[in-house]
Design an enzyme around this catalytic site. Structure first.
Site, PDB file in Angstrom:
ATOM      1  N   PHE A 303       2.816  28.239  23.365  1.00 56.71           N
ATOM      2  CA  PHE A 303       3.438  27.320  22.246  1.00 56.71           C
ATOM      3  C   PHE A 303       2.630  26.334  21.484  1.00 56.71           C
ATOM      4  CE2 PHE A 303       6.307  28.017  25.804  1.00 56.71           C
ATOM      5  CZ  PHE A 303       7.676  28.173  24.987  1.00 56.71           C
ATOM      6  N   ASP A 304       2.926  25.843  20.285  1.00 55.74           N
ATOM      7  CA  ASP A 304       2.601  24.874  19.476  1.00 55.74           C
ATOM      8  C   ASP A 304       3.315  23.771  19.759  1.00 55.74           C
ATOM      9  OD1 ASP A 304       1.175  23.220  17.257  1.00 55.74           O
ATOM     10  OD2 ASP A 304       3.324  23.590  16.405  1.00 55.74           O
ATOM     11  N   LYS A 305       2.755  22.515  19.867  1.00 60.31           N
ATOM     12  CA  LYS A 305       3.488  21.404  20.204  1.00 60.31           C
ATOM     13  C   LYS A 305       4.236  20.761  19.197  1.00 60.31           C
ATOM     14  CE  LYS A 305       1.934  16.991  20.161  1.00 60.31           C
ATOM     15  NZ  LYS A 305       3.068  16.229  19.808  1.00 60.31           N
ATOM     16  N   THR A 306       3.679  20.418  18.005  1.00 57.16           N
ATOM     17  CA  THR A 306       4.540  19.695  16.993  1.00 57.16           C
ATOM     18  C   THR A 306       5.404  20.627  16.244  1.00 57.16           C
ATOM     19  OG1 THR A 306       2.491  18.191  16.788  1.00 57.16           O
ATOM     20  CG2 THR A 306       4.193  18.157  14.995  1.00 57.16           C
ATOM     21  N   ASP A 493       5.367  26.578  14.131  1.00 51.26           N
ATOM     22  CA  ASP A 493       5.824  26.379  12.910  1.00 51.26           C
ATOM     23  C   ASP A 493       5.236  26.055  11.758  1.00 51.26           C
ATOM     24  OD1 ASP A 493       5.044  23.879  14.174  1.00 51.26           O
ATOM     25  OD2 ASP A 493       6.345  22.804  12.366  1.00 51.26           O
TER      26      ASP A 493
END
Length: 621
Positions: A303-306, A493
């Site tokens: 996962f990316d966070k932001t 994203d």
């Protein structure tokens, strides 16, 4: 549903062939079946000859071609047309599910600044960014993207670096701080010294990283073709031996007909189409069938966070004060004069038009704001600003969760503190828990600092977390995991995630707020940005492979039984073709069960076994 010009032609030819077969059967006029033989058979012959001549590539279409010709020779034109039409339908379904993954970096290239304002001998001039040289002095105004990498030599600013690092909150920069191409100057104007030419800047390196990443997704390979050589040899051997033993050409031709892998060919595309239809209902778009196969074998999800686990914008998460109503009234009135993202978040949280008039408003770049309200001096900012104003902050604890603290003072007296942070999406913890139930290792890779990254990871129970990650750090991590034998999916994203999305075995982009670049670089897009649909996505992928495996096993068994009956003289060519229809219908009906498939608690407790396609998907050589 939109079709290309060539797909419309295929649909038309197949439809005419089906009508001709039905008419031929109803009116008992075999010659009408020639229409389907010509329309659907010729493309099969052409592909077979091209494969043999150019690559000596023996595929299932060789056996199909021979079966069609043999049926025609013995006068069974209807059987020949039936075989050709079924194969054409299978080929069309497969082509439809396969879309070519194209690397589109045009939008990314367009983000590069086209012009820069250069200051030379005290005179400002607008020049093409490619003419900027190392050492040039450039001026950057609020709202402009930074033309190339450099160092601030005069002024201060708040920089949005999310395009490169994914960091959700703006970073305050002052003299001697490094700034990077493609990031956005949100606040304050400054003068910078270029340290790199545009072609060597951070954004250009990001573009090259996207370009150089090796595409992981080849065109889905026909499962039947992988078995073609074996099938052709068995069918020919059985046909020849039967003729030599019985001297009955009908039996030999029937063997060739019944061994045509119609159901085998249909098993994969129909299952993938049904799975794609299922996921479309959840707002999940699959670029190609190969991605679904790859996803079924994924054992780690990064996962990316932001913007992925979080909403991507700062929000007020806590307020501490002995008089919070008065404090929020004062700070909201003061911050309403500022365009800084944190100021907007505070005003939005207060959500009232009841604001006071502010006099002597002043912005302290990188520190906060101040002003007068009803004759009182109000200060809102970081600890440095308040200390410079001699506001005592002894005993005020610093936040340990990576949140931004805005301290508020009135006439030199501390009033309280406002805490801002990027907030988690709904159901994030539940999503991580269900993924673990599916035996998926979860990892967080983020450009955020250690404190923020660990806080978020701890909150949603992700144990494997890496922080301060640049785009190349993420791709290097993925490469290391792949070398260790892991199948990795990446969900993100931002533009900074594009290289990772391409490098991963499967890239999943957040479609709604994600950039066009990340969507283009990915294989799968979550149109509604619902990461809680990811477990459903993986469960459907795994179920699809199981359905395909079962369909293929059934088709192979059917072929073997039909061949045995043909050898014994219990089937003629038309009956053999009829068995094809029955087998194909069963495979299609079974595949259609995927349309309404939904992940259950049982799936999380007992992950799907992938069946024989786990082997079939490997090259047979």
């Amino acid at each position: 549903m939109r079709f290309t010009k060539y797909q419309i032609i295929d649909i038309t030819l197949i439809s005419i062939s089906i009508i001709s077969l039905i008419t031929s059967f109803v009116l008992s006029l075999d010659y009408i079946s020639w229409i389907s033989v010509i329309l659907c058979g010729i493309p099969i012959f052409k592909e077979c000859i091209e494969g043999l001549v150019t690559k000596f590539d023996i595929k299932a279409n060789l056996l199909v071609s021979i079966a069609i010709i043999a049926s025609i020779i013995i006068g069974e034109v209807f059987a020949a047309g039936e075989i050709a039409t079924i194969m054409a339908i299978g080929g069309f379904l497969e082509e439809y599910t396969v879309s070519k993954t194209q690397v589109k970096i045009k939008e990314l290239a367009n983000m590069t600044h086209q012009f820069a304002t250069r200051i030379r001998n005290g005179i400002e001039e607008r020049i093409p960014v490619e003419n900027v040289q190392v050492g040039d002095i450039l001026k950057v105004l609020p709202g402009e993207s930074i033309p190339t990498d450099g160092i601030i030599i005069k002024g201060e600013a708040s920089i949005n670096q999310s395009t490169l690092t994914g960091e959700s909150l703006p970073i305050d920069k002052k003299e001697n701080d490094e700034i990077y191409s493609g990031t956005i100057n949100l606040y304050g104007s400054f003068t910078m010294k270029a340290t790199k030419i545009s072609q060597d800047s951070s954004l250009q390196r990001l573009i090259k990283l996207v370009e150089s990443s090796k595409p992981e997704n080849a065109k889905i390979v026909r499962t039947a073709d992988k078995w073609a050589t074996l099938i052709v040899v068995i069918a020919f051997a059985a046909s020849v031996l039967t003729y030599l033993y019985t001297f009955e050409i009908i039996r030999s031709v029937t063997i060739l007909v019944v061994f045509c892998p119609c159901a085998l060919v249909l098993a994969t595309p129909t299952a993938i189409m049904a799975a794609i239809g299922n996921l479309t209902k959840y707002g999940i778009l699959i670029k190609d069938g190969q991605s679904l196969e790859e996803l079924a074998h994924v054992d780690e999800l990064i996962f990316d966070k932001t913007g992925t686990l979080t909403n991507g914008t700062p929000k007020v998460v806590n307020v501490t004060s002995d008089n919070p109503e008065e404090m929020m009234y004062l700070i909201s009135s003061l911050e309403s004069k500022s365009e800084h993202p944190l100021a907007k978040a505070i005003v939005q949280h207060y959500n009232s038009n009841d604001l006071a008039k502010v006099d002597n408003f002043k912005i302290h770049i990188g520190e906060g704001v101040s002003g007068s309200i009803n004759g009182s001096r109000i200060i809102a900012g970081n600890k440095k600003l308040l200390k410079s104003e001699n506001v005592p902050l002894d005993g005020i604890a610093e936040c340990q969760n990576g949140e931004i603290q805005i301290y508020v003072a009135k006439d030199g007296e501390y009033l309280g503190c406002v805490y801002l942070a990027d907030t988690l999406r709904k159901n994030t913890s539940k999503t991580i828990r269900r993924l673990k139930g599916l035996r998926i290792k979860t990892t967080l890779l983020t450009g955020d600092n250690e404190k923020t990254a660990k806080y978020i990871a701890e909150k949603i129970k992700i144990r494997n977390v890496k922080f301060n990650c640049l785009p190349q750090d993420k791709t290097e991590y993925i490469a290391r995991e792949q070398i260790l034998g892991h199948k990795v999916a990446m969900i993100g994203d931002g533009i900074n995630d594009a290289p990772s999305l391409k490098k991963a075995n499967v890239g999943i982009a957040m479609g709604n707020i994600g950039s066009d670049i990340s969507v283009d670089a990915s294989n799968i897009t979550l149109v509604n940005d619902n990461i809680d649909d990811v477990p459903q996505l993986i469960a459907v992928a795994r179920r699809s492979i199981k359905v395909i495996s079962t369909g293929i096993a059934f088709a192979l068994a059917l072929n073997i039984v039909a061949m045995a009956l043909a050898i014994l003289g219990l089937l003629n060519p038309i009956e053999g073709a009829l068995i094809h229809n029955i087998g194909s219908v069963i495979v299609i009906v079974y595949s259609s069960t995927l349309v309404n498939y939904k992940i259950s608690k049982k799936d999380c407790r007992n992950p799907q076994k992938l069946g024989i396609t786990k082997t079939l998907n490997k090259p047979m050589t």
